[in-house]
Design a protein around this motif. Structure first.
Motif, PDB file in Angstrom:
ATOM      1  N   GLN A  94       0.853  -1.187   0.000  1.00 31.84           N
ATOM      2  CA  GLN A  94       0.000   0.000   0.000  1.00 31.84           C
ATOM      3  C   GLN A  94       0.884   1.230   0.000  1.00 31.84           C
ATOM      4  O   GLN A  94       1.876   1.303   0.733  1.00 31.84           O
ATOM      5  CB  GLN A  94      -0.911   0.013   1.219  1.00 31.84           C
ATOM      6  CG  GLN A  94      -1.921   1.160   1.213  1.00 31.84           C
ATOM      7  CD  GLN A  94      -2.945   1.022   2.318  1.00 31.84           C
ATOM      8  OE1 GLN A  94      -2.630   0.596   3.423  1.00 31.84           O
ATOM      9  NE2 GLN A  94      -4.196   1.355   2.030  1.00 31.84           N
ATOM     10  N   HIS A  95       0.520   2.184  -0.834  1.00 31.44           N
ATOM     11  CA  HIS A  95       1.286   3.427  -0.950  1.00 31.44           C
ATOM     12  C   HIS A  95       0.636   4.533  -0.131  1.00 31.44           C
ATOM     13  O   HIS A  95      -0.507   4.394   0.327  1.00 31.44           O
ATOM     14  CB  HIS A  95       1.401   3.830  -2.422  1.00 31.44           C
ATOM     15  CG  HIS A  95       1.927   2.734  -3.297  1.00 31.44           C
ATOM     16  ND1 HIS A  95       3.210   2.262  -3.212  1.00 31.44           N
ATOM     17  CD2 HIS A  95       1.313   1.976  -4.256  1.00 31.44           C
ATOM     18  CE1 HIS A  95       3.384   1.280  -4.094  1.00 31.44           C
ATOM     19  NE2 HIS A  95       2.250   1.086  -4.732  1.00 31.44           N
ATOM     20  N   SER A  96       1.356   5.622   0.066  1.00 28.23           N
ATOM     21  CA  SER A  96       0.861   6.695   0.936  1.00 28.23           C
ATOM     22  C   SER A  96      -0.409   7.345   0.410  1.00 28.23           C
ATOM     23  O   SER A  96      -1.165   7.950   1.178  1.00 28.23           O
ATOM     24  CB  SER A  96       1.957   7.759   1.121  1.00 28.23           C
ATOM     25  OG  SER A  96       2.362   8.282  -0.137  1.00 28.23           O
ATOM     26  N   ASP A  97      -0.695   7.217  -0.889  1.00 24.77           N
ATOM     27  CA  ASP A  97      -1.929   7.783  -1.443  1.00 24.77           C
ATOM     28  C   ASP A  97      -3.099   6.816  -1.342  1.00 24.77           C
ATOM     29  O   ASP A  97      -4.198   7.097  -1.829  1.00 24.77           O
ATOM     30  CB  ASP A  97      -1.722   8.211  -2.897  1.00 24.77           C
ATOM     31  CG  ASP A  97      -1.368   7.051  -3.818  1.00 24.77           C
ATOM     32  OD1 ASP A  97      -1.317   5.893  -3.336  1.00 24.77           O
ATOM     33  OD2 ASP A  97      -1.134   7.292  -5.017  1.00 24.77           O
ATOM     34  N   GLY A  98      -2.869   5.661  -0.697  1.00 25.67           N
ATOM     35  CA  GLY A  98      -3.941   4.701  -0.499  1.00 25.67           C
ATOM     36  C   GLY A  98      -4.039   3.625  -1.550  1.00 25.67           C
ATOM     37  O   GLY A  98      -4.761   2.638  -1.361  1.00 25.67           O
ATOM     38  N   THR A  99      -3.372   3.784  -2.672  1.00 29.55           N
ATOM     39  CA  THR A  99      -3.420   2.764  -3.725  1.00 29.55           C
ATOM     40  C   THR A  99      -2.660   1.518  -3.288  1.00 29.55           C
ATOM     41  O   THR A  99      -1.703   1.589  -2.513  1.00 29.55           O
ATOM     42  CB  THR A  99      -2.832   3.286  -5.041  1.00 29.55           C
ATOM     43  OG1 THR A  99      -1.460   3.661  -4.827  1.00 29.55           O
ATOM     44  CG2 THR A  99      -3.604   4.492  -5.538  1.00 29.55           C
ATOM     45  N   MET A 100      -3.092   0.376  -3.802  1.00 26.64           N
ATOM     46  CA  MET A 100      -2.468  -0.893  -3.458  1.00 26.64           C
ATOM     47  C   MET A 100      -1.969  -1.590  -4.709  1.00 26.64           C
ATOM     48  O   MET A 100      -2.464  -1.356  -5.811  1.00 26.64           O
ATOM     49  CB  MET A 100      -3.445  -1.775  -2.696  1.00 26.64           C
ATOM     50  CG  MET A 100      -3.787  -1.249  -1.308  1.00 26.64           C
ATOM     51  SD  MET A 100      -4.729  -2.423  -0.304  1.00 26.64           S
ATOM     52  CE  MET A 100      -6.303  -2.398  -1.160  1.00 26.64           C
ATOM     53  N   GLU A 101      -0.991  -2.454  -4.509  1.00 23.92           N
ATOM     54  CA  GLU A 101      -0.397  -3.191  -5.625  1.00 23.92           C
ATOM     55  C   GLU A 101      -0.080  -4.604  -5.164  1.00 23.92           C
ATOM     56  O   GLU A 101       0.444  -4.815  -4.070  1.00 23.92           O
ATOM     57  CB  GLU A 101       0.890  -2.487  -6.090  1.00 23.92           C
ATOM     58  CG  GLU A 101       1.607  -3.185  -7.230  1.00 23.92           C
ATOM     59  CD  GLU A 101       2.891  -2.486  -7.631  1.00 23.92           C
ATOM     60  OE1 GLU A 101       3.499  -2.895  -8.632  1.00 23.92           O
ATOM     61  OE2 GLU A 101       3.292  -1.534  -6.918  1.00 23.92           O
TER      62      GLU A 101
END
Length: 486
Positions: A150-157
């Motif tokens: 999870q990235h700081s902007d809320g997106t996940m990968e």
């Protein structure tokens, strides 16, 4: 709900499918793992939750390690750095956490060879098998891992991997101050109000105003506690109204003084000697057999409630510094098949070797891939996190761990099984859960290459990564646990 993208295998020059070996955590041990994997012809992918490498160590950057540079530099990482024109620091110097990052970790992570494999702002929130939960067995070993970030902007990968090496450290999960491994009643609220600080604060630096002229209680009996107490002693010389209390659960504090002049790490021995002098002079008031049962925060202080042999006690202080160690966050691994020691949460075979009741930093036997393996093929926990709740980790131990694992993943089991490690032995390393053996060192006199002999009047705190995390780590917040360290 945040969108989730999926990153699958890449294609090699020969058209074959290439899955990376995911390494969690860009601290000293994680970066060393990536360097060893590259030397073995494998493709690493290093995932760091922070905005920069060594994020946990930066939290205790003011702290000096007591292990000199010679124990803090991994061999494969050094080869990669030297090929890039790097100039090594004075190997006998004692680096601060900041120096460890700026003179070693940052140059390593930004080498042309390694930079393309490092991803920051990538917090791992789960590790599993692609298309399989923990209960599925058929074809499990041949199924790629799935690592969700999870990235700081809320997106996940979601990232597929051939193997996973967890070097995330323990800096983000400190032990609670209450009894029985649980937060004491009122502890969460006291943290929120600022009456309980973070571990290893910068007492004489950026956090000075929090402590100067106030009544400070340090809780814990490890190197992290010792370093904070020493910094408070230095602060009290300039701010005489500063009062220092020290609470431990044990019946005495003599074990915290360690080997003193018998310690093969001079800085670590000097730490114990100076602390003993502060206690004997009355600068530090010691509260032994002190089990915290609650906190009651008031407008201008916090009441620390405790059970003692003499009965219940209330100690009114302005601020509390926790130095009770750290524990691993295993929640992200709940869909993997792990085999952990029931006492310290280390890999089951490793647990008895690092039991702090019997082993110091230097007396832990060398161990590698076989000792760290789990029933989940291709998954390993390394570095400070591999020691679970045991505080006896040294960074050099983590370097040998990842060298062995990289060899095994490359198919060279003979090299993986040939584990060697030469560490300074003391036999009197701190063994409570209050800190890592890679704790802080007495403040040292700076040189342009790092630090030289410990100065007699000052001391810094510790930390992981490996790490000191203000702790440390041996090179431990890898702390008492590489920061964090590790």
């Amino acid at each position: 709900m945040s969108d989730t993208t999926t990153t699958k295998a890449t294609t090699g020059a020969d058209g074959t499918t290439v899955l990376p070996v995911v390494v969690i955590g860009a601290g000293p041990v994680g970066l060393a793992a990536a360097a060893h994997l590259l030397e073995r012809g494998l493709t690493p992918l290093l995932l760091e939750a922070g905005a920069e490498v060594g994020a946990s160590i930066r939290d205790w950057g003011h702290t000096h390690l007591f292990s000199p540079w010679q124990y803090n530099i991994d061999a494969a990482a050094e080869r990669l750095l030297l090929a890039a024109g790097w100039t090594a620091p004075n190997l006998q110097g004692l680096p601060t956490g900041t120096q460890l990052v700026t003179q070693y970790l940052e140059p390593l992570a930004t080498t042309t060879t390694l930079a393309t494999y490092v991803r920051t702002d990538s917090r791992v929130i789960a590790v599993t098998r692609s298309g399989m939960d923990k209960t599925r067995t058929t074809g499990r070993a041949e199924t790629p891992f799935l690592v969700r970030t999870q990235h700081s902007d809320g997106t996940m990968e979601d990232i597929q991997a051939s193997a996973v090496i967890d070097a995330a450290g323990t800096w983000s999960t400190p032990n609670p101050l209450g009894q029985s491994g649980l937060p004491a009643p009122g502890e969460v609220e006291a943290v929120a109000s600022g009456r309980i600080t973070v571990a290893l604060p910068d007492v004489t630096g950026r956090d000075r105003q929090t402590f100067a002229g106030r009544h400070v209680l340090v809780v814990g009996a490890g190197h992290s506690a010792a370093n904070t107490l020493l910094e408070l002693g230095s602060l009290a010389e300039d701010a005489p109204d500063t009062r220092i209390s020290w609470a431990v659960r044990s019946a005495d504090v003599s074990s915290v003084y360690g080997g003193e002049d018998r310690d093969e790490l001079t800085a670590r021995g000097a730490l114990g000697t100076r602390l003993r002098h502060l206690v004997e002079s009355g600068t530090i008031q010691v509260h032994t057999s002190f089990t915290i049962t609650g906190f009651s925060a008031a407008a201008d202080h916090v009441d620390v409630l405790a059970s003692t042999p003499a009965g219940d006690q209330t100690l009114a202080v302005d601020v509390v510094v926790p130095a009770t160690g750290f524990r691993p966050d295993l929640s992200i691994l709940s869909e993997l098949r792990l085999e952990l020691d029931p006492a310290v949460d280390a890999p089951r075979q490793l647990g008895p070797l690092i039991d702090p009741e019997f082993h110091s930093c230097g007396s832990v036997a060398p161990h590698g891939e076989k000792m760290l393996a789990h029933p989940e093929p291709g998954f390993y926990i390394v570095g400070m996190k591999s020691y679970g709740r045991a505080p006896t980790f040294l960074m050099a131990t983590g370097y040998e761990q990842v060298r062995s694992i990289a060899a095994s993943l490359a198919g060279d089991q003979a090299a993986a099984d040939n584990v060697e490690l030469h560490l300074p032995e003391t036999g009197v390393c701190s063994t409570d859960l209050g800190g890592s053996c890679d704790a802080p060192a007495p403040a040292a006199q700076e040189t342009d290459q790092g630090c030289c002999a410990p100065a007699p009047a000052q001391v810094a705190e510790d930390g992981c990564c490996g790490a000191p995390q203000p702790v440390t780590i041996g090179a431990g917040p890898s702390t008492t646990r590489d920061s964090g360290c590790c």
